[in-house]
Design an enzyme around this catalytic site. Structure first.
Site, mmCIF file in Angstrom:
data_model
loop_
_atom_site.group_PDB
_atom_site.id
_atom_site.type_symbol
_atom_site.label_atom_id
_atom_site.label_comp_id
_atom_site.label_asym_id
_atom_site.label_seq_id
_atom_site.Cartn_x
_atom_site.Cartn_y
_atom_site.Cartn_z
ATOM 1 N N LYS A 185 -14.835 10.679 -3.122
ATOM 2 C CA LYS A 185 -15.631 10.704 -4.359
ATOM 3 C C LYS A 185 -15.374 12.000 -5.131
ATOM 4 O O LYS A 185 -15.357 12.003 -6.361
ATOM 5 C CB LYS A 185 -17.124 10.574 -4.047
ATOM 6 C CG LYS A 185 -17.574 9.193 -3.609
ATOM 7 C CD LYS A 185 -17.439 8.116 -4.678
ATOM 8 C CE LYS A 185 -18.425 8.278 -5.822
ATOM 9 N NZ LYS A 185 -18.306 7.168 -6.802
ATOM 10 N N TYR A 196 -15.778 9.560 2.780
ATOM 11 C CA TYR A 196 -16.367 8.991 1.555
ATOM 12 C C TYR A 196 -16.566 10.084 0.514
ATOM 13 O O TYR A 196 -16.097 9.981 -0.628
ATOM 14 C CB TYR A 196 -17.705 8.308 1.875
ATOM 15 C CG TYR A 196 -18.589 8.107 0.651
ATOM 16 C CD1 TYR A 196 -18.253 7.179 -0.334
ATOM 17 C CD2 TYR A 196 -19.759 8.862 0.468
ATOM 18 C CE1 TYR A 196 -19.061 7.012 -1.465
ATOM 19 C CE2 TYR A 196 -20.561 8.693 -0.649
ATOM 20 C CZ TYR A 196 -20.206 7.771 -1.614
ATOM 21 O OH TYR A 196 -20.993 7.616 -2.729
ATOM 22 N N VAL A 234 -32.744 4.570 14.302
ATOM 23 C CA VAL A 234 -32.752 5.895 13.667
ATOM 24 C C VAL A 234 -31.661 6.743 14.325
ATOM 25 O O VAL A 234 -31.654 6.899 15.550
ATOM 26 C CB VAL A 234 -34.137 6.564 13.813
ATOM 27 C CG1 VAL A 234 -34.107 8.004 13.317
ATOM 28 C CG2 VAL A 234 -35.196 5.764 13.047
ATOM 29 N N THR A 264 -21.504 11.565 -6.732
ATOM 30 C CA THR A 264 -22.594 11.572 -5.739
ATOM 31 C C THR A 264 -22.960 13.006 -5.348
ATOM 32 O O THR A 264 -22.108 13.908 -5.417
ATOM 33 C CB THR A 264 -22.181 10.787 -4.478
ATOM 34 O OG1 THR A 264 -23.140 11.021 -3.432
ATOM 35 C CG2 THR A 264 -20.813 11.203 -3.945
ATOM 36 N N ASP A 265 -24.209 13.194 -4.899
ATOM 37 C CA ASP A 265 -24.614 14.534 -4.425
ATOM 38 C C ASP A 265 -23.838 14.927 -3.169
ATOM 39 O O ASP A 265 -23.786 16.096 -2.803
ATOM 40 C CB ASP A 265 -26.135 14.594 -4.170
ATOM 41 C CG ASP A 265 -26.639 13.655 -3.087
ATOM 42 O OD1 ASP A 265 -25.860 12.824 -2.574
ATOM 43 O OD2 ASP A 265 -27.840 13.737 -2.749
ATOM 44 N N GLU A 266 -23.225 13.937 -2.503
ATOM 45 C CA GLU A 266 -22.510 14.257 -1.262
ATOM 46 C C GLU A 266 -21.287 15.134 -1.494
ATOM 47 O O GLU A 266 -20.741 15.698 -0.546
ATOM 48 C CB GLU A 266 -22.095 12.971 -0.532
ATOM 49 C CG GLU A 266 -23.287 12.193 -0.031
ATOM 50 C CD GLU A 266 -22.945 11.290 1.140
ATOM 51 O OE1 GLU A 266 -21.909 11.496 1.782
ATOM 52 O OE2 GLU A 266 -23.738 10.370 1.395
#
Ligand code: NAD
Ligand code: DAU
Length: 339
Positions: A158, A154, A210, A130-132
């Site tokens: 990853k 998370y 939001v 993931t880009d995270e």
């Protein structure tokens, strides 16, 4: 006459959002294939995503955990291509309770890699990262060589899986390719992800929560564009290499909320600003020139992808209604509570 052997794909996590879209894409692209899906069926999975393949010859669903070497060995037998989508994927849940993330996203990846090493037929192992793993970026975009600085449980888990996969290339020459994609949206996404949550809340006449002031930025990738990239990498991805996959559609969360509201004929009053996520990454942004050199271009901009996604959830209430009834109700009004 000798018939060509069928190519065998093992798709782990194939009953989840992106994995099931990828199984559909595989069958659009190729006919002479066997597809095995190995999935634990966590809360995020939905076997209805794969219903049309149930009775298809060459399709097999195996319920099992990627942390279980015995079941992985069976699923791996003879596979030429493995794509690992299986993961715990929800950032908010990882902040509440990281343990299952460490287990599946690190140890599970190790078990898969270890069984893949014993598989003499293996041509490609794609680890979906993931880009995270890069952490947040305020200006510019991440390259594959940028420093890795995950900031929540998370993304830290990853990163463990991402680097373990690389280590199996560097150490054992396993043909591993790693992908780091940005935020996906489209059909069959579990409703805790922000876009399906907002769309289904609005259909139900609820407000949309939001986080904070909605200033955070995500780069939105339509799931079909993600699938075309992964498929391309199963054929052309270099071993030991990482590829960024981004939609090139950066948007603040509040602008995203407003676009969805407009598409669905709702009003600003349907927005509720709620408590922010702890340690909320401000912005993700990817440089995808490495992948584009292989011939990939996303086909969806955010406006087109959102239009199709709103239509899909509108037309498939029988898919999401039971999911919504069972999901963690905290999400409906803001996972971290009201302001
Ligand atoms: P998802 O949560 O919708 O699906 C995950 C699937 O993995 C589920 O079917 C679940 O049952 C299965 N699974 C979980 N633990 C398992 C285990 N121990 N053994 C076997 N199966 C298990 O996730 P998604 O959004 O489809 O994400 C798929 C992959 O893509 C993940 O690796 C995720 O980190 C990565 N990713 C997701 C996004 C996104 O925006 N959704 C973006 C970039 C990368
Ligand atoms: O960037 C890729 C990642 O994108 C994947 O690796 C993860 O698996 C996937 O879950 C996703 O993570 P995010 O945290 O970015 O996705 P999420 O849909 O949870 O949130 C997107 C943005 O919307 C984020 O800035 C938080 C915000 N948000 C989210 C929810 C659930 C809200 O404002 N309100 C909400 O109710």
């Amino acid at each position: 006459m000798k018939l060509a052997r069928k190519k065998i794909y093992l798709i782990t996590g194939g009953a989840g959002f992106i994995g099931s879209n990828f199984v559909h894409y595989l069958y659009e692209k190729e006919e002479n294939i066997e597809v095995r899906v190995l999935d634990k069926l966590t809360y995020a999975a939905n076997l209805r995503n794969l219903k049309e393949f149930e009775s298809r010859r060459g399709f097999e669903f195996i319920r099992g955990d990627i942390c279980d070497a015995k079941v992985v060995k069976k699923a791996m037998a003879g596979a030429q291509v493995v794509v690992n989508f299986a993961a715990e994927t929800a950032v908010d849940r990882s902040i509440d309770d990281p343990q299952s993330f460490l287990k599946t996203d690190i140890f599970g990846v190790y078990v898969l890699l270890n069984e893949a090493r014993k598989n003499k037929n293996l041509k490609k192992f794609i680890q979906i990262s993931t880009d995270e793993v890069y952490g947040q970026i305020l200006k510019g975009s991440f390259m594959e060589t940028s420093p890795l600085n995950p900031r929540n449980p998370y993304s830290a888990s990853k990163l463990g899986g991402d680097r373990l996969a690389y280590s199996f290339f560097a150490t054992y020459r396993l043909p591993v390719t790693i992908t780091r994609a940005s935020n996906n949206y489209g059909p069959w996404a579990y409703l805790e992800k922000v876009i399906p949550l907002f769309i289904t809340n609005l259909i139900d006449g609820r407000k949309i929560p939001v986080y904070g002031e909605g200033k955070q930025i995500r780069d939105w990738l339509y799931v079909k564009d993600h699938c075309t990239a992964i498929y391309l990498l199963t054929c052309k991805g270099a071993d030991g290499e990482v590829y960024n996959i981004g939609g090139g559609q950066e948007c603040t969360n509040i602008a995203l909320a407003r676009q969805i509201i407009k598409l669905m004929g709702k009003t600003q009053r349907d927005i509720e600003f709620v408590q922010d996520r702890p340690g909320h990454d401000f912005r993700y942004s990817l440089d995808c020139s490495k992948l584009k050199k292989l011939g990939w271009e996303p086909q969806y901009n955010l406006a087109k992808g959102l239009q199709e996604t709103v239509e899909w959830y509108g037309a498939n209430e029988n898919w999401w209604r039971p999911v919504k009834q069972k999901m963690d109700q905290k999400y409906l009004t803001g996972y971290w509570g009201r302001k």
